[in-house]
Design an enzyme around this catalytic site. Structure first.
Site, PDB file in Angstrom:
ATOM      1  N   ARG A  12      -8.257 -26.403  -2.810  1.00 35.14           N
ATOM      2  CA  ARG A  12      -9.268 -27.448  -2.590  1.00 35.14           C
ATOM      3  C   ARG A  12      -8.504 -28.755  -2.432  1.00 35.14           C
ATOM      4  O   ARG A  12      -7.778 -29.160  -3.352  1.00 35.14           O
ATOM      5  CB  ARG A  12     -10.248 -27.507  -3.763  1.00 35.14           C
ATOM      6  CG  ARG A  12     -11.068 -28.783  -3.789  1.00 35.14           C
ATOM      7  CD  ARG A  12     -12.233 -28.716  -4.737  1.00 35.14           C
ATOM      8  NE  ARG A  12     -13.267 -27.846  -4.199  1.00 35.14           N
ATOM      9  CZ  ARG A  12     -14.508 -27.781  -4.676  1.00 35.14           C
ATOM     10  NH1 ARG A  12     -14.857 -28.521  -5.719  1.00 35.14           N
ATOM     11  NH2 ARG A  12     -15.400 -26.974  -4.121  1.00 35.14           N
TER      12      ARG A  12
ATOM     13  N   HIS B 256     -16.177 -26.775   4.341  1.00 30.29           N
ATOM     14  CA  HIS B 256     -16.339 -25.980   3.113  1.00 30.29           C
ATOM     15  C   HIS B 256     -16.807 -24.568   3.509  1.00 30.29           C
ATOM     16  O   HIS B 256     -17.935 -24.171   3.245  1.00 30.29           O
ATOM     17  CB  HIS B 256     -17.373 -26.671   2.216  1.00 30.29           C
ATOM     18  CG  HIS B 256     -17.356 -26.228   0.783  1.00 30.29           C
ATOM     19  ND1 HIS B 256     -16.482 -25.283   0.278  1.00 30.29           N
ATOM     20  CD2 HIS B 256     -18.135 -26.610  -0.285  1.00 30.29           C
ATOM     21  CE1 HIS B 256     -16.709 -25.107  -1.004  1.00 30.29           C
ATOM     22  NE2 HIS B 256     -17.694 -25.887  -1.369  1.00 30.29           N
TER      23      HIS B 256
ATOM     24  N   GLN C 172     -18.499 -21.985   0.955  1.00 24.82           N
ATOM     25  CA  GLN C 172     -19.868 -22.358   0.595  1.00 24.82           C
ATOM     26  C   GLN C 172     -20.858 -21.827   1.623  1.00 24.82           C
ATOM     27  O   GLN C 172     -21.889 -21.235   1.273  1.00 24.82           O
ATOM     28  CB  GLN C 172     -19.987 -23.892   0.511  1.00 24.82           C
ATOM     29  CG  GLN C 172     -21.390 -24.358   0.183  1.00 24.82           C
ATOM     30  CD  GLN C 172     -21.820 -23.967  -1.214  1.00 24.82           C
ATOM     31  OE1 GLN C 172     -21.099 -24.216  -2.168  1.00 24.82           O
ATOM     32  NE2 GLN C 172     -22.973 -23.345  -1.345  1.00 24.82           N
TER      33      GLN C 172
ATOM     34  N   ASP D 209     -27.116 -32.293   0.439  1.00 25.17           N
ATOM     35  CA  ASP D 209     -25.893 -32.390  -0.356  1.00 25.17           C
ATOM     36  C   ASP D 209     -25.806 -33.831  -0.862  1.00 25.17           C
ATOM     37  O   ASP D 209     -26.562 -34.709  -0.417  1.00 25.17           O
ATOM     38  CB  ASP D 209     -24.675 -32.032   0.522  1.00 25.17           C
ATOM     39  CG  ASP D 209     -23.354 -32.000  -0.244  1.00 25.17           C
ATOM     40  OD1 ASP D 209     -23.370 -31.968  -1.489  1.00 25.17           O
ATOM     41  OD2 ASP D 209     -22.291 -32.010   0.422  1.00 25.17           O
TER      42      ASP D 209
ATOM     43  N   CYS E 114     -25.668 -27.102  -2.048  1.00 25.00           N
ATOM     44  CA  CYS E 114     -24.423 -26.434  -2.476  1.00 25.00           C
ATOM     45  C   CYS E 114     -24.127 -26.670  -3.943  1.00 25.00           C
ATOM     46  O   CYS E 114     -23.365 -25.920  -4.547  1.00 25.00           O
ATOM     47  CB  CYS E 114     -23.271 -26.918  -1.617  1.00 25.00           C
ATOM     48  SG  CYS E 114     -23.074 -28.713  -1.623  1.00 25.00           S
TER      49      CYS E 114
ATOM     50  N   ARG F  28     -21.506 -17.334  -4.131  1.00 26.30           N
ATOM     51  CA  ARG F  28     -20.113 -17.744  -3.948  1.00 26.30           C
ATOM     52  C   ARG F  28     -19.191 -16.619  -4.443  1.00 26.30           C
ATOM     53  O   ARG F  28     -18.179 -16.314  -3.822  1.00 26.30           O
ATOM     54  CB  ARG F  28     -19.819 -19.031  -4.743  1.00 26.30           C
ATOM     55  CG  ARG F  28     -20.579 -20.266  -4.284  1.00 26.30           C
ATOM     56  CD  ARG F  28     -20.117 -20.734  -2.925  1.00 26.30           C
ATOM     57  NE  ARG F  28     -18.680 -21.014  -2.903  1.00 26.30           N
ATOM     58  CZ  ARG F  28     -18.099 -22.136  -3.322  1.00 26.30           C
ATOM     59  NH1 ARG F  28     -18.847 -23.127  -3.767  1.00 26.30           N
ATOM     60  NH2 ARG F  28     -16.789 -22.299  -3.249  1.00 26.30           N
TER      61      ARG F  28
HETATM   62  N1   CP Z   1     -20.429 -26.068  -4.350  1.00 25.84           N
HETATM   63  C1   CP Z   1     -19.185 -26.206  -4.874  1.00 25.84           C
HETATM   64  O1   CP Z   1     -18.161 -26.031  -4.206  1.00 25.84           O
HETATM   65  O2   CP Z   1     -19.177 -26.541  -6.191  1.00 25.84           O
HETATM   66  P1   CP Z   1     -17.929 -26.982  -7.082  1.00 25.84           P
HETATM   67  O3   CP Z   1     -17.504 -28.352  -6.607  1.00 25.84           O
HETATM   68  O4   CP Z   1     -18.433 -26.967  -8.483  1.00 25.84           O
HETATM   69  O5   CP Z   1     -16.807 -25.984  -6.856  1.00 25.84           O
HETATM   70  N1  NVA Z   2     -19.807 -32.768  -0.094  1.00 26.41           N
HETATM   71  C1  NVA Z   2     -19.490 -32.458  -1.467  1.00 26.41           C
HETATM   72  C2  NVA Z   2     -19.541 -30.991  -1.689  1.00 26.41           C
HETATM   73  C3  NVA Z   2     -19.238 -30.549  -3.097  1.00 26.41           C
HETATM   74  C4  NVA Z   2     -19.244 -29.064  -3.262  1.00 26.41           C
HETATM   75  C5  NVA Z   2     -18.125 -33.003  -1.818  1.00 26.41           C
HETATM   76  O1  NVA Z   2     -17.211 -32.881  -1.012  1.00 26.41           O
HETATM   77  O2  NVA Z   2     -17.990 -33.611  -2.894  1.00 26.41           O
END
Ligand code: CP
Ligand code: NVA
Length: 309
Positions: free
Chosen positions: A105, A132, A135, A226, A266, A294
């Site tokens: 990530r 993502h 997701q 989101d 998400c 997930r």
């Molecule tokens: N939706 C998602 O990726 O959640 P987290 O940031 O908790 O991993």
């Molecule tokens: N758009 C959000 C998604 C989190 C899962 C972020 O990047 O923080």
């Protein structure tokens, strides 16, 4: 298992519709009979690099690899030499000498691209500022479960044209869905993403549209939102609250969608900002199924990328 040719999962734009379908079918099988897969990745080690916080991604990957017979290793980027300037390329090459899979990530999407390029083991994108994909695989699995199909459904995403919006554009367009991104002025998805997704939709007989009008929620089968400020954008949070105010998903807005529309997010949700409690906790909301899926979708991805010779 049908042949799988992709060592890495970097973006859904790289996958054919049939390949996304293959992941979803395997995810359904893994979900239905998890014990059948308990040795699928026996003794494999998954390194999980996190430059940003996570609840779902971390726990679903770590649980997933364990349930497949392997083990996950959490690596906070700031606890690694990566945080002190070791290059992505060196990190990728070194980790490849120890582990069997890498999930990361990151902020800059190019970090994932470089990891995948330099690692000899599979690399899975667990979110970047650009997209993502894991997701949206879980989301597509969830939509199929609730609606029985993907093709022809109208998904209206409301809010920021961010990483999640980008992967929805790719994934839904590939699968023959009608995807609409309704964004606040100045927060459109990247034009290059919209252009590519439109090309995918032309092939799948789906469609792509971008708008600033919430009237586009009319006839939606799925309403998706989101957060208004993503990880890394905390400094803009207060300003964004004002700019996005009229894009909140609340009961009035849900009434404009189809009566049997589902609500998706998400997560994590900023309750009272992009969505109200009454929507996120309503019977129309499938956010916990999304979160659960997930686990299953990523187990499918790990099995498939590990099968590449
Ligand atoms: N939706 C998602 O990726 O959640 P987290 O940031 O908790 O991993
Ligand atoms: N758009 C959000 C998604 C989190 C899962 C972020 O990047 O923080």
């Amino acid at each position: 298992m049908a042949d799988w040719n992709h060592k890495d999962l970097v973006s859904l734009e790289e996958l054919k519709a049939e390949e996304i379908g293959q992941i979803l079918d395997l995810a359904d099988s893994v979900k239905a009979k998890p014990k059948d897969f308990k040795k699928a990745l026996k003794r494999r080690v998954l390194a999980m690099i996190f430059q940003k916080p996570s609840t779902r991604t971390r726990v679903s990957f770590e649980t997933g690899i364990y349930q497949l017979g392997g083990i996950g290793m959490y690596l906070g980027a700031n606890d690694m030499q990566l945080g002190r300037g070791e290059t992505i390329a060196d990190t990728a090459k070194v980790l490849s000498r120890y582990v069997d899979l890498i999930m990361a990530r990151v902020f800059a999407h190019d970090d994932i691209v470089q990891l995948a390029k330099h690692a000899t083991v599979p690399v899975i994108n667990g979110l970047s500022d650009y997209n993502h994909p894991c997701q949206i695989l879980a989301d597509l699995q969830t939509i199929r479960e609730h609606k029985g199909k993907l093709e022809g459904l109208r998904l209206v995403y409301i809010g920021d044209g961010n990483n999640v919006a980008h992967s929805l554009l790719f994934g839904c367009a590939k699968m023959g869905m009608h995807v609409v991104v309704v964004h606040a002025e100045g927060f459109a998805p990247l034009p290059a993403v919209v252009e590519k997704a439109t090309g995918f939709a032309n092939e799948s007989e789906g469609s792509v549209a971008v708008s600033t009008s919430i009237e586009a929620v009319e006839a939606a089968d799925i309403v998706y939102t989101d957060v208004w400020a993503s990880m890394g954008q905390e400094a803009e949070h207060e300003e964004r609250l004002k700019l996005f105010k009229s894009y909140q998903v609340n009961s009035d807005l849900m009434k404009r969608a189809k009566p049997d529309a589902i609500f998706m997010h998400c997560l994590p949700a900023h309750r009272g900002e992009e969505v109200t409690d009454e929507v996120v906790d309503s019977p129309q909301s499938v956010v916990l199924d999304e979160a659960e899926n997930r686990l299953h979708a990523q187990k499918a991805v790990m099995i498939l990328v590990s099968s590449v010779k």
